[in-house]
Scaffold this motif. Structure first.
Motif, PDB file in Angstrom:
ATOM      1  N   MET A  71      -9.125 -27.351  -0.891  1.00 51.21           N
ATOM      2  CA  MET A  71      -7.657 -27.321  -0.928  1.00 51.21           C
ATOM      3  C   MET A  71      -7.053 -28.730  -0.851  1.00 51.21           C
ATOM      4  O   MET A  71      -6.106 -28.996  -0.119  1.00 51.21           O
ATOM      5  CB  MET A  71      -7.099 -26.430   0.203  1.00 51.21           C
ATOM      6  CG  MET A  71      -7.594 -24.990   0.144  1.00 51.21           C
ATOM      7  SD  MET A  71      -7.466 -24.241  -1.506  1.00 51.21           S
ATOM      8  CE  MET A  71      -5.703 -24.222  -1.740  1.00 51.21           C
ATOM      9  N   GLY A  72      -7.668 -29.635  -1.625  1.00 51.20           N
ATOM     10  CA  GLY A  72      -7.111 -30.978  -1.765  1.00 51.20           C
ATOM     11  C   GLY A  72      -7.399 -31.934  -0.635  1.00 51.20           C
ATOM     12  O   GLY A  72      -6.798 -33.023  -0.574  1.00 51.20           O
ATOM     13  N   GLY A  73      -8.310 -31.605   0.252  1.00 50.53           N
ATOM     14  CA  GLY A  73      -8.659 -32.522   1.344  1.00 50.53           C
ATOM     15  C   GLY A  73     -10.035 -32.200   1.880  1.00 50.53           C
ATOM     16  O   GLY A  73     -10.727 -31.313   1.343  1.00 50.53           O
ATOM     17  N   VAL A  74     -10.465 -32.927   2.933  1.00 50.89           N
ATOM     18  CA  VAL A  74     -11.792 -32.638   3.481  1.00 50.89           C
ATOM     19  C   VAL A  74     -11.808 -31.230   4.071  1.00 50.89           C
ATOM     20  O   VAL A  74     -10.810 -30.772   4.632  1.00 50.89           O
ATOM     21  CB  VAL A  74     -12.217 -33.671   4.562  1.00 50.89           C
ATOM     22  CG1 VAL A  74     -12.452 -35.034   3.952  1.00 50.89           C
ATOM     23  CG2 VAL A  74     -11.225 -33.739   5.715  1.00 50.89           C
ATOM     24  N   GLY A 106     -14.857 -28.844  -7.265  1.00 47.09           N
ATOM     25  CA  GLY A 106     -15.148 -28.001  -8.414  1.00 47.09           C
ATOM     26  C   GLY A 106     -14.599 -28.577  -9.710  1.00 47.09           C
ATOM     27  O   GLY A 106     -15.248 -28.532 -10.755  1.00 47.09           O
ATOM     28  N   SER A 107     -13.410 -29.134  -9.649  1.00 47.93           N
ATOM     29  CA  SER A 107     -12.778 -29.720 -10.832  1.00 47.93           C
ATOM     30  C   SER A 107     -13.171 -31.183 -10.969  1.00 47.93           C
ATOM     31  O   SER A 107     -13.614 -31.808 -10.002  1.00 47.93           O
ATOM     32  CB  SER A 107     -11.253 -29.624 -10.710  1.00 47.93           C
ATOM     33  OG  SER A 107     -10.867 -28.283 -10.576  1.00 47.93           O
ATOM     34  N   ALA A 108     -12.955 -31.725 -12.171  1.00 48.12           N
ATOM     35  CA  ALA A 108     -13.330 -33.122 -12.396  1.00 48.12           C
ATOM     36  C   ALA A 108     -12.532 -34.050 -11.495  1.00 48.12           C
ATOM     37  O   ALA A 108     -13.069 -34.966 -10.878  1.00 48.12           O
ATOM     38  CB  ALA A 108     -13.119 -33.485 -13.860  1.00 48.12           C
ATOM     39  N   SER A 109     -11.232 -33.803 -11.408  1.00 52.17           N
ATOM     40  CA  SER A 109     -10.442 -34.525 -10.405  1.00 52.17           C
ATOM     41  C   SER A 109     -10.557 -33.755  -9.090  1.00 52.17           C
ATOM     42  O   SER A 109     -11.137 -34.256  -8.127  1.00 52.17           O
ATOM     43  CB  SER A 109      -8.972 -34.645 -10.828  1.00 52.17           C
ATOM     44  OG  SER A 109      -8.191 -34.954  -9.686  1.00 52.17           O
ATOM     45  N   GLY A 110      -9.987 -32.563  -9.083  1.00 47.70           N
ATOM     46  CA  GLY A 110     -10.082 -31.743  -7.875  1.00 47.70           C
ATOM     47  C   GLY A 110      -9.341 -32.324  -6.694  1.00 47.70           C
ATOM     48  O   GLY A 110      -9.502 -31.859  -5.571  1.00 47.70           O
ATOM     49  N   GLN A 155     -19.018 -33.774  -8.870  1.00 43.06           N
ATOM     50  CA  GLN A 155     -18.388 -32.514  -9.302  1.00 43.06           C
ATOM     51  C   GLN A 155     -19.423 -31.408  -9.389  1.00 43.06           C
ATOM     52  O   GLN A 155     -20.522 -31.603  -9.924  1.00 43.06           O
ATOM     53  CB  GLN A 155     -17.729 -32.687 -10.677  1.00 43.06           C
ATOM     54  CG  GLN A 155     -17.014 -31.413 -11.146  1.00 43.06           C
ATOM     55  CD  GLN A 155     -16.617 -31.456 -12.618  1.00 43.06           C
ATOM     56  OE1 GLN A 155     -17.033 -32.338 -13.355  1.00 43.06           O
ATOM     57  NE2 GLN A 155     -15.833 -30.490 -13.039  1.00 43.06           N
ATOM     58  N   ASN A 156     -19.026 -30.250  -8.881  1.00 49.35           N
ATOM     59  CA  ASN A 156     -19.856 -29.054  -8.987  1.00 49.35           C
ATOM     60  C   ASN A 156     -19.081 -28.010  -9.786  1.00 49.35           C
ATOM     61  O   ASN A 156     -18.292 -27.256  -9.226  1.00 49.35           O
ATOM     62  CB  ASN A 156     -20.172 -28.530  -7.577  1.00 49.35           C
ATOM     63  CG  ASN A 156     -20.734 -27.118  -7.599  1.00 49.35           C
ATOM     64  OD1 ASN A 156     -21.354 -26.710  -8.577  1.00 49.35           O
ATOM     65  ND2 ASN A 156     -20.511 -26.382  -6.517  1.00 49.35           N
ATOM     66  N   PRO A 157     -19.289 -27.967 -11.101  1.00 49.88           N
ATOM     67  CA  PRO A 157     -18.484 -27.050 -11.917  1.00 49.88           C
ATOM     68  C   PRO A 157     -18.971 -25.598 -11.882  1.00 49.88           C
ATOM     69  O   PRO A 157     -18.379 -24.743 -12.530  1.00 49.88           O
ATOM     70  CB  PRO A 157     -18.627 -27.646 -13.325  1.00 49.88           C
ATOM     71  CG  PRO A 157     -19.959 -28.314 -13.321  1.00 49.88           C
ATOM     72  CD  PRO A 157     -20.221 -28.760 -11.907  1.00 49.88           C
ATOM     73  N   ALA A 158     -20.039 -25.340 -11.123  1.00 47.21           N
ATOM     74  CA  ALA A 158     -20.622 -23.985 -11.133  1.00 47.21           C
ATOM     75  C   ALA A 158     -19.694 -22.979 -10.455  1.00 47.21           C
ATOM     76  O   ALA A 158     -19.014 -23.310  -9.483  1.00 47.21           O
ATOM     77  CB  ALA A 158     -21.972 -24.010 -10.424  1.00 47.21           C
ATOM     78  N   PRO A 159     -19.665 -21.749 -10.947  1.00 46.24           N
ATOM     79  CA  PRO A 159     -18.820 -20.731 -10.306  1.00 46.24           C
ATOM     80  C   PRO A 159     -19.353 -20.360  -8.919  1.00 46.24           C
ATOM     81  O   PRO A 159     -20.543 -20.561  -8.637  1.00 46.24           O
ATOM     82  CB  PRO A 159     -18.905 -19.552 -11.274  1.00 46.24           C
ATOM     83  CG  PRO A 159     -20.099 -19.785 -12.113  1.00 46.24           C
ATOM     84  CD  PRO A 159     -20.359 -21.249 -12.132  1.00 46.24           C
TER      85      PRO A 159
END
Ligand SMILES: Cc1cc2nc3c(=O)[nH]c(=O)nc-3n(C[C@H](O)[C@H](O)[C@H](O)COP(=O)(O)O)c2cc1C
Length: 191
Positions: A71-74, A106-110, A155-159
């Protein structure tokens, strides 16, 4: 030989894989590496407490902080650990130690830059020496593929539900980041 402690939280295992790769690189570069995972058993309600972990961190020449970006932080368990170091902060226990940090999203930026920024501020509050990463982006092996110089970002793009695994570039990056931190710690000297 510098002692590098890597303290991290991982819910599903990918941050743990980064921690292990950093430790591997640091060990290959001549450091003594130690992995300290933030575990559920260290919590009473929302409070984190484990004096053994704090004792190990007190002995370290360098501390590397790791948490997935949630959620955008540690992730909250890492923040609970960070909050529980306020007594160390009060007594200036980590002043002068080398510090580094890593995260995965999960996302490239995330929004993971926010996590790295938090980790560097956490180290600053402790009077630590934050290690900015000198790795150039877009290297053939994928090192520092997101071009983050504040620390290691992966990045971990896996579901959800997928067994933990690292992209090859991130595994290579983590190993190289560990080697880099070991070289810096060696240059700074042991305590
Ligand atoms: C509660 C939760 C919040 C997350 N928030 C983000 C986010 O803000 N940005 C993002 O890109 N990925 C987000 N993710 C994805 C995780 O960062 C990603 O799956 C990461 O690899 C998890 O690390 P771990 O395997 O060490 O637990 C979130 C995952 C969870 C479970």
């Amino acid at each position: 030989m510098p002692h590098i402690a890597i303290v991290y939280f991982s819910q599903n295992g990918t941050t743990a894989l980064l921690a292990e790769a950093i430790a591997h690189g640091a060990t290959q570069a001549g450091a003594q590496s130690e992995l300290l995972r933030i575990e559920e058993s260290q919590f009473t309600g929302s409070r984190w407490k484990d004096d053994t972990v704090l004792d190990r961190l007190a002995q370290a020449d360098a501390i590397v902080f790791g948490a997935p970006t949630f959620m955008g932080g540690v992730a909250a368990p890492f923040k609970a650990f960070a909050d529980a170091t306020s007594q160390v902060w009060f007594h200036r226990g980590w002043v002068g130690k080398l510090a580094g940090g890593f995260t995965i999203s999960g996302s490239a930026s995330g929004d993971k830059l926010h996590s790295l920024a938090y980790l560097s501020i956490f180290a600053a509050q402790h009077g630590m020496l934050w290690a900015n990463w000198d790795a150039m982006p877009r290297q053939p092996d994928g090192t520092n593929r997101f071009g983050n110089f504040l620390g290691l970002a992966a990045q971990n793009p896996a579901p959800p539900g997928t067994p933990p695994a690292l992209e090859t570039a991130d595994a290579v990056s983590a190993d190289r980041y560990g080697r880099y931190l070991a070289a810096l710690a060696t240059r700074l000297g042991t305590r």
